[in-house]
Enzyme design. Structure first.
Site, PDB file in Angstrom:
ATOM      1  N   SER A  98      -2.097  -4.544   3.168  1.00  0.00           N
ATOM      2  CA  SER A  98      -3.364  -4.482   2.421  1.00  0.00           C
ATOM      3  C   SER A  98      -4.438  -5.567   2.813  1.00  0.00           C
ATOM      4  O   SER A  98      -4.902  -5.229   3.934  1.00  0.00           O
ATOM      5  CB  SER A  98      -2.775  -5.021   0.885  1.00  0.00           C
ATOM      6  N   ASP A 193      -1.082   5.483  -3.947  1.00  0.00           N
ATOM      7  CA  ASP A 193      -1.406   4.332  -4.091  1.00  0.00           C
ATOM      8  C   ASP A 193      -2.501   3.705  -4.851  1.00  0.00           C
ATOM      9  O   ASP A 193      -3.636   4.441  -5.220  1.00  0.00           O
ATOM     10  CB  ASP A 193      -2.129   3.830  -2.589  1.00  0.00           C
ATOM     11  N   HIS A 223       1.500   0.810  -3.382  1.00  0.00           N
ATOM     12  CA  HIS A 223       0.692   0.050  -2.673  1.00  0.00           C
ATOM     13  C   HIS A 223       1.555  -0.989  -1.667  1.00  0.00           C
ATOM     14  O   HIS A 223       1.345  -0.905  -0.700  1.00  0.00           O
ATOM     15  CB  HIS A 223      -0.255  -0.677  -3.455  1.00  0.00           C
TER      16      HIS A 223
END
Length: 258
Positions: A98, A193, A223
């Site tokens: 991320s 996601d 995610h």
């Protein structure tokens, strides 16, 4: 910056030392902690890698600490960890998730000698944050985006609006630096996601300058894929992509913070 609160139990930086010449640096994401990378770290260590997962500044303590931080503080946490590993190991690979992926892109653009990077649902945009502006106040966060219902991630229940502005800076800088990334890159993307669009991973693949690059789909993860059902897939594919010699030495926890 000086943090106001103690680190939450379980959110500390961690390291696993192996008598190996290769190391993997793991970088957690926005509002995450090293705990989100711990299972991956253990699995990589079982393959013979030394592993280090630093805690990014302002994470894993309290939201007020996060409010005091800038993107430069987060990047400095990662850069300092990389330089420590580089001074001790012949090969260093970096895997970021991320926002950790955004910071890893910047790191790879500045340190071209990095032996390879892995990007897990790397963030170039977060649609849910686009309408949130300003530098004061806090917003409530929902449950971390993980498909496996048995998994609990250590994360703040509220985050500073200012931190979202800093996250936006991290993502924008990553976009600008994509073309400067020339080391081998393996991109992991969860089609489902709910935080970062899969289009971010597609843009990374199209824009990086690396001659050797590969995208891997994570069909059974959301995610926070480092904690989800595709952990073994990530480890197997990253290990194969990095192409290092496997060992089977017993793990020995040793601090790499000093």
């Amino acid at each position: 910056m000086k943090e106001l609160k103690r680190v939450i139990t379980g959110a500390q930086s961690f390291s696993i030392y192996r008598s190996s010449e290769q190391a993997i640096l793991l970088c957690h994401g926005f509002n995450g902690t090293p705990q989100s990378m711990e299972s991956l770290g253990e699995k990589f260590a079982s393959l013979g890698y030394s592993v280090y997962a630093p805690r990014l500044a302002g994470h894993g303590t309290c939201p007020s600490d996060m409010e005091l931080c800038s993107v430069q503080d987060w990047y400095r946490s990662l850069e300092t960890a990389y330089l420590k590993l580089k001074s001790r190991f012949r090969k260093v690979f970096v895997i970021g998730q991320s926002m950790g992926g955004s910071l890893t892109i910047k790191l790879a653009s500045q340190f071209t000698q990095i032996d390879g990077i892995g990007l897990i649902n790397a963030a170039l945009e977060v649609p849910d944050y686009e309408k949130i502006v300003g530098d004061t106040g806090f917003i409530k966060e929902g449950r971390p985006d993980i498909k496996d219902p048995s998994v609990e991630e250590i994360a703040y229940e509220k985050i500073p609006v200012k931190a979202i502005s800093e996250l936006r800076k991290a993502m924008n800088e990553a976009k600008i630096r994509l073309a400067e990334v020339s080391c081998p890159v393996v991109v992991f993307c969860s089609p489902e996601d709910h935080v970062v669009p899969a289009a971010c991973s597609e843009r990374i693949m199209e824009s990086i300058s690396a001659n050797r690059k590969k995208m891997i789909s994570l069909p059974n993860s959301y995610h926070v894929a480092s904690m989800d059902f595709d952990q073994d897939l990530i480890v197997r594919e990253a290990n194969q992509f990095f192409s290092i010699q496997k060992t089977a030495l017993p793990a020995n926890r040793k601090s790499m913070n000093a």
